[in-house]
Design an enzyme around this catalytic site. Structure first.
Site, PDB file in Angstrom:
ATOM      1  N   GLN A 100      33.409  12.761   4.109  1.00 64.33           N
ATOM      2  CA  GLN A 100      32.639  11.508   4.110  1.00 64.33           C
ATOM      3  C   GLN A 100      31.184  11.700   4.530  1.00 64.33           C
ATOM      4  OE1 GLN A 100      35.439   9.763   7.130  1.00 64.33           O
ATOM      5  NE2 GLN A 100      33.596   8.785   7.909  1.00 64.33           N
ATOM      6  N   HIS A 102      36.468   2.208  20.634  1.00 64.66           N
ATOM      7  CA  HIS A 102      37.739   2.824  20.212  1.00 64.66           C
ATOM      8  C   HIS A 102      38.872   2.394  21.142  1.00 64.66           C
ATOM      9  CE1 HIS A 102      34.843   5.990  18.599  1.00 64.66           C
ATOM     10  NE2 HIS A 102      35.540   5.673  17.529  1.00 64.66           N
ATOM     11  N   MET A 130      37.026   9.456  14.448  1.00 61.58           N
ATOM     12  CA  MET A 130      36.407  10.785  14.331  1.00 61.58           C
ATOM     13  C   MET A 130      36.094  11.326  15.725  1.00 61.58           C
ATOM     14  SD  MET A 130      34.309  10.915  10.817  1.00 61.58           S
ATOM     15  CE  MET A 130      32.796  10.176  11.376  1.00 61.58           C
ATOM     16  N   GLY A 168      37.469  -1.228  13.269  1.00 63.21           N
ATOM     17  CA  GLY A 168      36.421  -2.044  13.876  1.00 63.21           C
ATOM     18  C   GLY A 168      35.544  -2.699  12.811  1.00 63.21           C
ATOM     19  N   ASP A 203      31.917  -1.158  11.243  1.00 64.59           N
ATOM     20  CA  ASP A 203      31.787  -0.585   9.898  1.00 64.59           C
ATOM     21  C   ASP A 203      32.400  -1.593   8.921  1.00 64.59           C
ATOM     22  OD1 ASP A 203      30.685   2.140  10.521  1.00 64.59           O
ATOM     23  OD2 ASP A 203      32.482   2.170  11.748  1.00 64.59           O
TER      24      ASP A 203
END
Ligand code: PAF
Length: 280
Positions: free
Chosen positions: A60, A36, A29, A147, A150
């Protein structure tokens, strides 16, 4: 690096890239940080080309969540992608690129999406699954890199990919932490200097629980209580601290097996999450 806004062009470009070898996908995002970049690095190590998507997915976010103020820095993100060797960045500037007028089909995840984040953020994983399924369909990537920060998202996406035969391998990637232990997150940008100091209490709690586990402590209430203590001391508002079976995300059936410790807490107005395995 090619930057594309159109879904049609992204699909076509991915098709071309896939003819040269495996394509790795890193869905994001935006407001990219070192976490990232480590996903991109792992994607590059396992793929011929890497595609990164940058899209703040409205589906979401709940009505009272931070969609309108979610941090954005497209130029900075593109510079990081370029430096990391990304072949194509897909960065739609309009929500209608992925949710055109008349859009009405969503992916409804199952029980893995029900507890923890799913309970506190109704509809969140439905939005995640829908956009991720669309990105997999457009890119037809061989592998996608997620990742472990989450962790529930990772498990829900793994299950969706299996259930719907999406044909993209899901590669879990380790959490990247600041030097004091705070898990990297785009939302860390919301923290004031004082909150930033107190936010480290999540990873401190994890460390304490892991140390107890290493001494053969297996009582869930004891491990959870110990993990909560630093957050209480730092005046965070705890949302949940849970021990879960990493496969089902339900409380472990026996205290002996591997389990995952998952935490969510508000530091000021910012909701932070973290997790780690508790392993013998
Ligand atoms: O983890 C995220 O950044 C998002 O949930 C994802 C996977 C890019 C879907 O919007």
């Amino acid at each position: 690096m090619i930057v594309l806004e159109s879904a049609v062009e992204f699909r076509a470009h991915c098709e071309t890239l896939r003819q040269e070898g495996p394509l790795g996908l890193v869905p994001t995002m935006g407001f990219l940080h070192a976490g990232h970049v480590s996903l991109i690095d792992q994607a590059r190590a396992q793929s011929r080309h890497v595609a990164v998507t940058i899209f703040v997915n409205p589906a979401q976010f709940g009505p009272r969540e931070d969609l309108s103020r979610y941090p954005r820095d497209l130029q900075g993100d593109l510079a990081k992608c370029q430096a990391a060797g990304v072949a194509v960045a897909f960065a739609p500037t309009s929500n209608e690129t992925l949710y055109p007028p008349g859009f009405q089909t969503y992916v409804e995840p199952g029980p893995l999406a029900a507890p923890l984040e799913g309970e506190r953020r109704p509809g969140h994983f439905r939005g995640v699954c829908t956009v991720v399924a669309k990105l997999f369909t457009l890119s037809r990537a061989d592998a996608a890199f997620f990742g472990e920060k989450d962790f529930q998202q990772l498990r829900v996406v793994q299950q969706m990919t299996t259930d719907l035969d999406l044909g993209t391998q899901i590669v879990p990637c380790p959490i990247v932490r600041e030097s004091d232990g705070l898990a990297m997150s785009s939302r860390n940008a919301y923290l004031s200097a004082d909150e930033r100091k107190r936010a480290v209490s999540l990873s401190r709690g994890i460390g304490i629980a892991q140390a107890l586990y290493a001494t053969s402590e297996r009582r869930p209430s004891f491990l959870i209580g110990a993990a909560m203590e630093p957050m209480r001391m730092a005046d965070l508002r705890i949302d949940y601290v849970a021990l879960a079976d990493p496969n089902t995300l339900l409380p472990p059936e026996t205290p002996q097996g591997n389990s995952r410790l998952l935490l969510a807490a508000f530091c000021g107005a910012t909701r932070l999450i973290d997790n780690a395995p508790l392993e013998p």
